[in-house]
Design an enzyme around this catalytic site. Structure first.
Site, short mmCIF file in Angstrom:
data_model
loop_
_atom_site.label_atom_id
_atom_site.label_comp_id
_atom_site.label_asym_id
_atom_site.label_seq_id
_atom_site.Cartn_x
_atom_site.Cartn_y
_atom_site.Cartn_z
N SER A 156 30.29 46.08 27.42
CA SER A 156 29.59 46.44 26.18
C SER A 156 30.32 47.62 25.54
CB SER A 156 28.15 46.86 26.49
OG SER A 156 27.58 47.54 25.38
N TYR A 179 22.14 51.53 31.29
CA TYR A 179 22.90 50.41 30.71
C TYR A 179 24.35 50.83 30.50
CZ TYR A 179 24.16 46.55 27.60
OH TYR A 179 24.78 45.46 27.05
N1 LIG Z 1 23.13 41.31 22.76
C1 LIG Z 1 23.97 42.30 22.51
O1 LIG Z 1 23.92 42.96 21.45
C2 LIG Z 1 25.04 42.65 23.52
C3 LIG Z 1 25.99 43.62 23.17
C4 LIG Z 1 26.96 43.96 24.10
C5 LIG Z 1 26.97 43.35 25.33
N2 LIG Z 1 26.04 42.42 25.64
C6 LIG Z 1 26.09 41.82 26.96
O2 LIG Z 1 26.20 40.41 26.84
C7 LIG Z 1 25.60 39.78 27.98
C8 LIG Z 1 24.60 38.73 27.53
O3 LIG Z 1 23.61 39.36 26.75
P1 LIG Z 1 22.57 38.55 25.87
O4 LIG Z 1 22.39 39.32 24.63
O5 LIG Z 1 22.96 37.11 25.80
O6 LIG Z 1 21.26 38.74 26.75
P2 LIG Z 1 20.10 37.69 27.09
O7 LIG Z 1 18.95 38.51 27.54
O8 LIG Z 1 19.93 36.72 25.99
O9 LIG Z 1 20.72 36.91 28.33
C9 LIG Z 1 20.80 37.49 29.60
C10 LIG Z 1 20.52 36.39 30.61
O10 LIG Z 1 20.63 36.98 31.92
C11 LIG Z 1 19.56 36.50 32.71
N3 LIG Z 1 19.22 37.49 33.74
C12 LIG Z 1 18.73 38.73 33.55
N4 LIG Z 1 18.43 39.28 34.75
C13 LIG Z 1 18.76 38.36 35.70
C14 LIG Z 1 18.67 38.34 37.11
N5 LIG Z 1 18.15 39.37 37.80
N6 LIG Z 1 19.10 37.25 37.77
C15 LIG Z 1 19.62 36.18 37.09
N7 LIG Z 1 19.70 36.14 35.75
C16 LIG Z 1 19.28 37.22 35.05
C17 LIG Z 1 18.38 36.33 31.74
O11 LIG Z 1 17.40 35.44 32.25
C18 LIG Z 1 19.08 35.82 30.49
O12 LIG Z 1 19.12 34.41 30.46
C19 LIG Z 1 25.00 40.91 28.80
O13 LIG Z 1 25.90 41.27 29.82
C20 LIG Z 1 24.84 42.03 27.80
O14 LIG Z 1 24.82 43.30 28.42
C21 LIG Z 1 25.08 42.05 24.77
#
Ligand SMILES: NC(=O)c1ccc[n+]([C@@H]2O[C@H](COP(=O)([O-])OP(=O)(O)OC[C@H]3O[C@@H](n4cnc5c(N)ncnc54)[C@H](O)[C@@H]3O)[C@@H](O)[C@H]2O)c1
Length: 267
Positions: A156, A179
């Protein structure tokens, strides 16, 4: 010399995507399936996982395996390699995408530093940093059977930059220390593994900027203003970079962090 299309071809490869039911995870899974890769989708959310798997199975002629695993549970994590090994005999691509992202209703998370709890800190470190460490370690013998193994860790911008808390003023949103620390740790774990697992396994990070999900207008406006490309990210922005790092198109690239943030961290 191979063409770009040949280098991007993932037919016969096996890709494991954690958080495969999530917003970004399902788009990454689709990108890899578009290039012909078989999929192992791992998530804790059974209902969403099955829906994503069904959709991709119908759209692409690839095998899709689902694993309901809680990445906060070491025993469940350790069961993954055995199941993937039995089904496919190897693992070529692993995308560590699942994350503990919390939300504003979670006690001790999106709040002032003084109120952030050790419990949410531990859960974020567990899912975002310890789980990739444990999963990569337990899949080591499956990577050895690949011949083209590539690990992509999803970081991130907050694993790179400190937070500008003025972006969140007047909203219930926050930017917890856990985070940032977990994503910074994952980015450094990438560099560590890239030398230790070389030359057989490549390891890289993709660090997305904030993805638009209907956040409060004041936040979106401030975030957009601070971003040189003048918009928040979409899931589609991240897909191509992950496919590039997963494929032979990047076969001389390891230990890198590709920041997909519209220039947010460049100032
Ligand atoms: N959304 C943003 O703005 C953003 C920005 C930078 C980085 N990211 C990173 O991108 C990645 C995906 O994020 P996203 O926005 O799609 O989030 P999201 O919440 O839509 O998806 C995360 C998924 O991880 C699963 N998950 C969470 N805890 C879990 C566990 N203990 N065991 C198994 N599965 C688990 C959830 O069920 C979910 O399906 C993450 O690593 C996040 O940190 C997101």
């Amino acid at each position: 010399m191979k063409s770009v299309n040949e280098l991007l071809d993932l037919k016969g490869r096996v890709s494991l995507i954690t958080g495969g039911a999530g917003h970004i995870g399902q788009v990454i899974a689709e990108g890899l399936a578009e290039q012909g890769s078989n999929l192992v989708l791992l998530d804790v959310n059974t209902e969403k996982l099955n829906a994503v798997a069904e959709g991709l199975k119908h759209k692409y002629s690839v095998n899709v395996m689902t694993l309901v695993v809680n990445l906060e549970d070491e025993i469940e994590i350790k069961s993954v390699a055995d199941k993937v090994g039995k089904e496919f005999g190897k693992l070529d691509i692993m995308v560590n995408n699942a994350a503990f992202v919390g939300d504003s209703s979670l006690d001790g998370w999106a709040t002032s530093f003084e109120k952030q709890s050790i419990d949410t800190w531990r859960r974020a470190i567990e899912v975002n940093l310890t789980a990739p460490f444990c999963l990569i370690k337990s899949c080591a013998s499956l990577f050895e059977k690949s011949g083209a193994a590539s690990i992509v860790n999803i970081g991130s911008i907050y694993g790179i930059s400190g937070p500008d808390l003025s972006l969140y003023e007047g909203t219930a949103m926050g930017n917890p220390a856990a985070y940032a620390a977990s994503k910074g740790g994952l980015t450094q774990l990438t560099r560590w593994l890239s030398t230790v697992l070389a030359p057989n396994v490549r390891v890289n990070t993709v660090s997305p900027g904030g993805v638009f999900r209907g956040q409060p207008e004041s936040f979106v406006n401030r975030f957009t203003e601070k971003t040189p490309l003048k918009r928040m990210a979409t899931e589609e922005d991240i897909k191509g970079t992950v496919v590039y790092l997963a494929s032979d198109l990047s076969k001389y690239v390891t230990g890198q962090n590709i920041v997909v943030d519209g220039g947010f961290t460049v100032w």
